[in-house]
Design an enzyme around this catalytic site. Structure first.
Site, PDB file in Angstrom:
ATOM      1  N   GLY B 148       0.365  -1.510  -0.051  1.00  0.00           N
ATOM      2  CA  GLY B 148       0.268  -0.194   0.156  1.00  0.00           C
ATOM      3  C   GLY B 148       0.623   1.564   0.201  1.00  0.00           C
ATOM      4  CB  CYS B 149      -0.035   4.726  -1.420  1.00  0.00           C
ATOM      5  SG  CYS B 149      -1.610   4.543  -0.421  1.00  0.00           S
ATOM      6  CE1 TYR B 150      -1.686   8.350   4.138  1.00  0.00           C
ATOM      7  CE2 TYR B 150      -3.076   7.031   3.737  1.00  0.00           C
ATOM      8  CZ  TYR B 150      -2.783   8.450   3.813  1.00  0.00           C
ATOM      9  OH  TYR B 150      -3.544   9.399   3.935  1.00  0.00           O
ATOM     10  CB  ALA B 151       1.697   0.232   3.501  1.00  0.00           C
TER      11      ALA B 151
END
Lengths: 357, 357, 357, 357
Positions: B148-151
């Site tokens: 994921g992007c935040y991750a």
């Protein structure tokens, strides 16, 4: 009572502009001078309809010499530092919007602002004017230090949590929190930095961008810690890890604040702390959760909107939002003037409209 | 070696569009299908000059039936969840950009994504594809779960700190941190939410605004915790207090991450941890401090830029920035395809240009 | 053929930055110097992977003294005015991105740029480099004057209409228009004004705002009129009423151009004029109508997108869009260098990606 | 006189929201109902302090049945078309903010709005409420058609030029212009399109973008032409070439209008026309030139700011700016209600503050 006569110094900065506009719409004060070297001679727009009647901007020195009951200073800290004692010496009262008289400790002041404080007795005397946390001192104050914008948003978010005493306004269960250290990431629109003629603040550099700045060394950090300790009867070592961020918008501060529940404390205790602390406060809006706080709710108004969420591990997230130029500067300054002169606290700021849409 | 043939499914979402553009500029892969029900029949712009030659968008089902070596899924998690086993059953390999196969624990998956996972063995088999933390599994993987992007932004910021083992890539002193709990406030541009035809994501509602959302309940939280525990040899209870915020910009994630130094650890230990973890990493840029990381440095590129500052009380602030659609989605997916097929890892993403100014 | 060696002077302005980035991604030229007094000593990001190898910024004087085949000047007009004859005297070739050598008439130059032109023979010699209108002169030119950003967008929108000759590229029916006067309202993002450290261009002043500026007195007006007369075989008094506007975005120009059909001319004639003028042009995109042209279609690319609509009264509206820093500056300059050195005209600019989303 | 009781229908659209806010701050009207199916039951923020006292939103049908002196309709044209005759039949007065009753000619109406007009006699009866051009009819009107936003900005910019009669408000020399055709490029913020839950109006599609739309076919064109002919005593064939553009901002319209001086007319004639037309007009601000008009001067206020420049060839450029939701909708509607009920025209809108910064 006669309407207090107000002189604004620093009227062409963003806080000063906002202050002039608010005062012109205030039915119970007279704006007698608006000092701006840059705009001297120019008519003050809207003054023709105001209580005080049509005026033009005058040079700073002239605004400082005006026959006023109170001087409101929207000047840089260095300028306020010099000017305040001169104005007080003439028997005037002062609301200072800069950071010059906010910190009680002169050594802390030097570290935060980078210049020596020559008027330590005035640091001691100055009343810190965050009315929702303490509105007892303004009525008799000669000098009110108007809080910083970040400092307002963050103290209003965290004060109910640190407060363990049973004072008249804030009643919070003892032992609600098991540490005295808070983590705060806050974001501000660019007017928070004042008018800027630098490449770094040019549209082409700021638009679509975002960054943290002055990480762990922002000058509002000691102001926040001092304020939270004052809000508490017992805490003596409150520490705030504060990271400010620059947002590509013009106005508004959002502060995301992290705390940790103490043993046995619950989400209900948090809700009670906020409800109790801000009962009847006209400018505080309590939201349903930390998700329910947006800048557009407050920009253009004198409100602080606050929401919180509590996690399964006892983590507490409090989000608060203000307009940095209103509740974070000019609007709060008007509250303080009202308190100083016995006017209704909300006069001149109650009916401000949101900028949304 | 023959150029791997790639089929993209979900080509008209923002991640899918980015993926198609990257693949068209990649000298060593052939884009053989771009699936979009919405754009079916329309020419794929730029495909006329690409390795694979001119193609038109086809319906999803057709893209899923294409004769491809690898399918790249830029579809919602529910769609990927169904599609992945079907594609694998046909002998194809898959890179899934959704969250459908990222979590190892099926119960955690349900809590995060709101639907039951029917393919637990594939959860176990899937290789989590964050190359800078682990690039050992992709070469033989049938299924790569793209982070994921935040991750991505948050794991890259914190992994060097949690890592206490002396593996080939990450060497960090034992005991660097005295807690396993991190506080992260991250902000994302609106493309992170995908294409939206809702009032909440309309320009008039989002512009000039900002808010936190999904506070303490964002679906990337368990992915981050799982990843940090994997990066560490010993930690078994890493917890991240994660608050995502919506920024009024189109692209970019900035993550401000808070940690605390362990006894005896110093700022130098932190610097060594980052230097050691990311030595030779082409897509990691280490900045001078936490102040020195701006979205404009990375938007449009496949880079993650990371800076940190350490305070007098041992507080550590790490700020990382990525483009959510590139390093946070399509660019990282290209890295993974390259690893799967033995191509140079940076092929097709090394030369991307910043969008600044 | 040996790769031409290129020196860029003015490498830290926005056009100069873009130019450096494009040249670093160009497989057939060698960037040998990037001159910036401000950034002297700093590494040129991305140069390590380029044809010319890693370089650092050097002071302007050093870039001007480099051993280069062509100098590309992204300097203010006054600087280019002085520098061009010095460089030519040394036997080098020059592409000048400023307005210093664009106008053929020295008197017009003074009126537009506010300084006397001392090198009238070079004004006469300079080849005006708008390849889609005329690409015959670059191959032998010592000096190419790269068009202005507004001038590019507007000439590309109107040239097919004024052209009545039957030259190799533009074939338009005689008498298509019954006046030689055009009304153009165009809007530019703020990078069009270059790097600015002024209050007027600060984020807080520009965001959410819009205005016209230099109304009826913008320096590109004579350049546009000169170009349109050159594009026509017969018109000798083309006049353009030009109003530029400042948009609160970073990049992009949209030009809305008004003309009037001549007696007997029809919408089909207009369509034929555009189709004929731009047949086979790689960087021109003809849209379905004037509604079908958006900045996001072109920002980040070297394209000019053009659409038109014809009203019942014969009114013609042509809308064109470009990226002011690419097709309006650096990208077009690369086209010109390619033409000067016999490289494929699209080399280094064909594969640029849109910044959308 | 008793305070007029006002019911707003369509209170949750952007114009409706603005209308409710203005009415709540109006000392001389009572807001008795705010109709919104979407927000029915929710408290109307700020109503607790208003003349009319605290109210909650009610369903549209209930607001339409309220005991009110005047109904203000912020509904789509189709809805207003049906509702107006029903309300009039009950003896109420109506201000309609939609386009349903603005055009005098029913055939023109169909072409502009796409639906047949069933109430031609009401088209004839409706008073077009642009007070600065004509404020004679409102006092006795049953039905006031509130002008469109573009139509307001453009008519205020051009009416002084077309007017050749010597009426009470507008005195302009005969023969000032030698054509009756005007070219107008106008740009509007996205709230002009109302609340939108479509991908086209999503933040990710609109931010950083700009485009023209409804080129040569915007529904305000006939309204503008009708208004300009009404403003003139003699012109019978005024034509406006109108191109609207969508700006990536929330509020504000800027209209750039082109005309041509007639034989013998001079820049002084233009100045006299504006000075004479708008002498004493509280909401018209005449600027120094066409360069001197910015959205930030007017957004948040009920003003129209107008500047003009005249070129050496007699070309005239007039730039006007308004807030599309205030002077272009709700603020003007309040002026009309004031005129209908004999209140001071500026009541409730005179003191609105600019949104800048």
């Amino acid at each position: 009572m006669q309407q207090p006569r107000v002189s604004v110094i620093g009227a062409s900065g963003y806080s000063g502009m906002e202050l002039v506009r608010l005062l012109l719409g205030h039915y119970a004060v007279r704006l007698v001078a608006a000092g701006s070297d840059k705009w001297a001679g120019r008519a003050v727009e809207g003054s023709e309809d105001s209580v005080g009647g049509a005026i033009a901007y005058v040079p700073h020195t002239e605004a400082a010499a005006a026959d006023a009951d109170v001087f409101m200073l929207a000047t840089p800290a260095e300028v306020s530092h010099e000017l305040v004692p001169q104005l007080l010496a003439r028997g005037a009262r002062v609301v200072d919007l800069s950071g010059a008289y906010r910190l009680k400790n002169a050594a802390t002041h030097v570290a935060a602002y980078g210049f020596e404080h020559k008027h330590a007795s005035l640091l001691a005397e100055a009343v810190y004017g965050l009315p929702e946390l303490d509105r007892t001192g303004q009525a008799k104050a000669r000098l009110v230090a108007n809080p910083g914008c970040y400092a307002t948003a963050i103290q209003l978010a965290l004060a109910p949590l640190v407060s363990a005493h049973a004072g008249p306004r804030i009643e919070v269960a003892r032992g609600l929190f098991d540490w005295q250290r808070f983590v705060v990431d806050a974001m501000s629109g660019v007017t928070g930095a004042g008018r800027k003629a630098t490449e770094d603040f040019s549209f082409a550099e700021v638009a679509n961008d975002m960054r943290a700045y002055r990480v762990l060394r922002h000058q509002h950090t000691p102001e926040i810690e001092q304020g939270l300790m004052a809000a508490s009867a017992t805490l003596r070592d409150v520490r705030v890890t504060f990271v400010p961020h620059l947002l590509p918008i013009k106005r508004g501060i959002l502060a995301t604040c992290h705390a940790q529940l103490g043993d046995g404390a619950t989400a209900d205790d948090v809700a009670r702390a906020f409800a109790s602390a801000y009962k009847g406060e006209r400018f505080i809006e309590l939201a349903k959760s930390a998700d329910d706080v947006a800048l557009k709710d407050v920009v253009g108004t004198n409100k602080c909107r606050i929401g919180w969420s509590v996690g399964a591990q006892g983590e507490v997230v409090v989000v608060s939002a203000i307009d940095n130029l209103v509740k974070g500067a000019a609007g709060q300054a008007v509250q303080n003037v009202n308190l100083m002169f016995g006017l209704p606290e909300q006069a001149g700021v109650a009916r401000l409209r949101s900028f949304h849409p």
